[in-house]
Write a protein that holds these residues in place. Sequence first.
Motif, PDB file in Angstrom:
ATOM      1  N   ILE A 218      40.575  48.389  40.354  1.00 45.38           N
ATOM      2  CA  ILE A 218      42.006  47.478  40.412  1.00 45.38           C
ATOM      3  C   ILE A 218      41.183  46.458  40.432  1.00 45.38           C
ATOM      4  N   HIS A 219      42.347  45.291  39.807  1.00 44.41           N
ATOM      5  CA  HIS A 219      41.950  43.689  40.123  1.00 44.41           C
ATOM      6  C   HIS A 219      42.735  43.304  41.005  1.00 44.41           C
ATOM      7  N   LEU A 233      37.756  42.736  43.475  1.00 45.05           N
ATOM      8  CA  LEU A 233      37.721  44.373  42.168  1.00 45.05           C
ATOM      9  C   LEU A 233      37.505  45.447  43.075  1.00 45.05           C
ATOM     10  N   LEU A 234      38.346  46.230  42.937  1.00 46.30           N
ATOM     11  CA  LEU A 234      38.741  47.633  43.787  1.00 46.30           C
ATOM     12  C   LEU A 234      37.902  48.725  42.825  1.00 46.30           C
ATOM     13  N   LEU A 248      39.299  45.224  50.840  1.00 46.70           N
ATOM     14  CA  LEU A 248      40.050  44.244  51.006  1.00 46.70           C
ATOM     15  C   LEU A 248      39.590  42.775  51.116  1.00 46.70           C
ATOM     16  N   HIS A 249      38.843  42.203  52.172  1.00 48.88           N
ATOM     17  CA  HIS A 249      37.895  40.899  52.308  1.00 48.88           C
ATOM     18  C   HIS A 249      39.777  39.755  52.536  1.00 48.88           C
ATOM     19  N   LEU A 250      40.493  40.790  53.188  1.00 45.56           N
ATOM     20  CA  LEU A 250      41.678  40.056  53.859  1.00 45.56           C
ATOM     21  C   LEU A 250      41.304  39.414  55.847  1.00 45.56           C
ATOM     22  N   THR A 265      46.308  44.505  39.133  1.00 47.98           N
ATOM     23  CA  THR A 265      46.737  44.736  37.847  1.00 47.98           C
ATOM     24  C   THR A 265      45.811  45.836  37.678  1.00 47.98           C
ATOM     25  N   ALA A 266      45.799  45.898  37.079  1.00 51.39           N
ATOM     26  CA  ALA A 266      46.012  47.848  36.221  1.00 51.39           C
ATOM     27  C   ALA A 266      45.569  48.336  35.164  1.00 51.39           C
TER      28      ALA A 266
END
Length: 308
Positions: A218-219, A233-234, A248-250, A265-266
């Motif tokens: 999952i981008h 990038l997950l 998520l590094h949020l 996007t995926a």
Amino acid sequence: MRKLIFPFVLCMMVGLYTAPSAAQLNRLNEPGSLLAYPLIDNIYGATIVNIANWGSVDAILECYMITHGIDGTIDDKQDFVIKLTPKEQFVWITTQAYNQRGNQIRDFANRKGYLFCFAIDNVYDQREIAYDKLKGDATLLDLGNARAFNYMAIAHQVGTVGPNGDRILNLDGSEYTMVSSQIMFEGLAEFPGSIHGTLAVASPGIDFINSIQPAFDIHLFCWNEVETKFSRLLAFKDFEQYDLTEDLHLDIYSIFTLGWHCATTATKPLWAVFRQDLGRVYGWGGNVHQEPLAGVPAMIVLPQLPVQ
């Protein structure tokens, strides 16, 4: 005037061509024949599931609960049937067994994962049918404090043709409406010991016969309050719950502003909900936004029933 006719006709044709793609996406606020619950969390609290039969006839649902235990590995795939009377509201605290009015369901205490249910013809043949009269939601409670949040079940309506009863659920716009591969959500940056949150994701692509579930990336594209872009990038497999900081590094040290918003996007469809907490006293969250032009097909292959 004649010069304007061709561009006008061309625009009309383009509009007619692109409209079905959006129309084939599931409509979150409307009843459907299939309901998905992306997060059932009975490890860190309790989840209450609601299902409403808006129709004037009896309804029968086949449900699948896919969960893991404390160790985090998917190891339990259970199915059960729910029978609803006309206009009935079914309420189930999923940490407890349910044994009322002919419905018998085991408890899912100390387990986490996702749930989906769909309308069937009867409890013996269990063939999927068109019945766009189902709505639902889930409420997640943290039993140790005052935090809670609620989200709507993701409803899939009957597609252009409808289910054919072959024990294969095609979320392709033909049997059932599709779900988006692009989701959007927004929130507050994590502060250690204060604000935190998670993004829970499941995907409808699953083959119960061959034990195949989707694995893909999952981008994630995020922007902070001053429009600086951050990409992530997950890795996804089965069911994932992404932490706001570690995955998520949020956090405030990575995103630099308090507010942010993200889009993914995926290649596969995403069932997802996002939640946040403020300390131990307040929680909020709910459904993510779905991009209507990013619908993609998925297939759920159900196990065949024994010969009777």
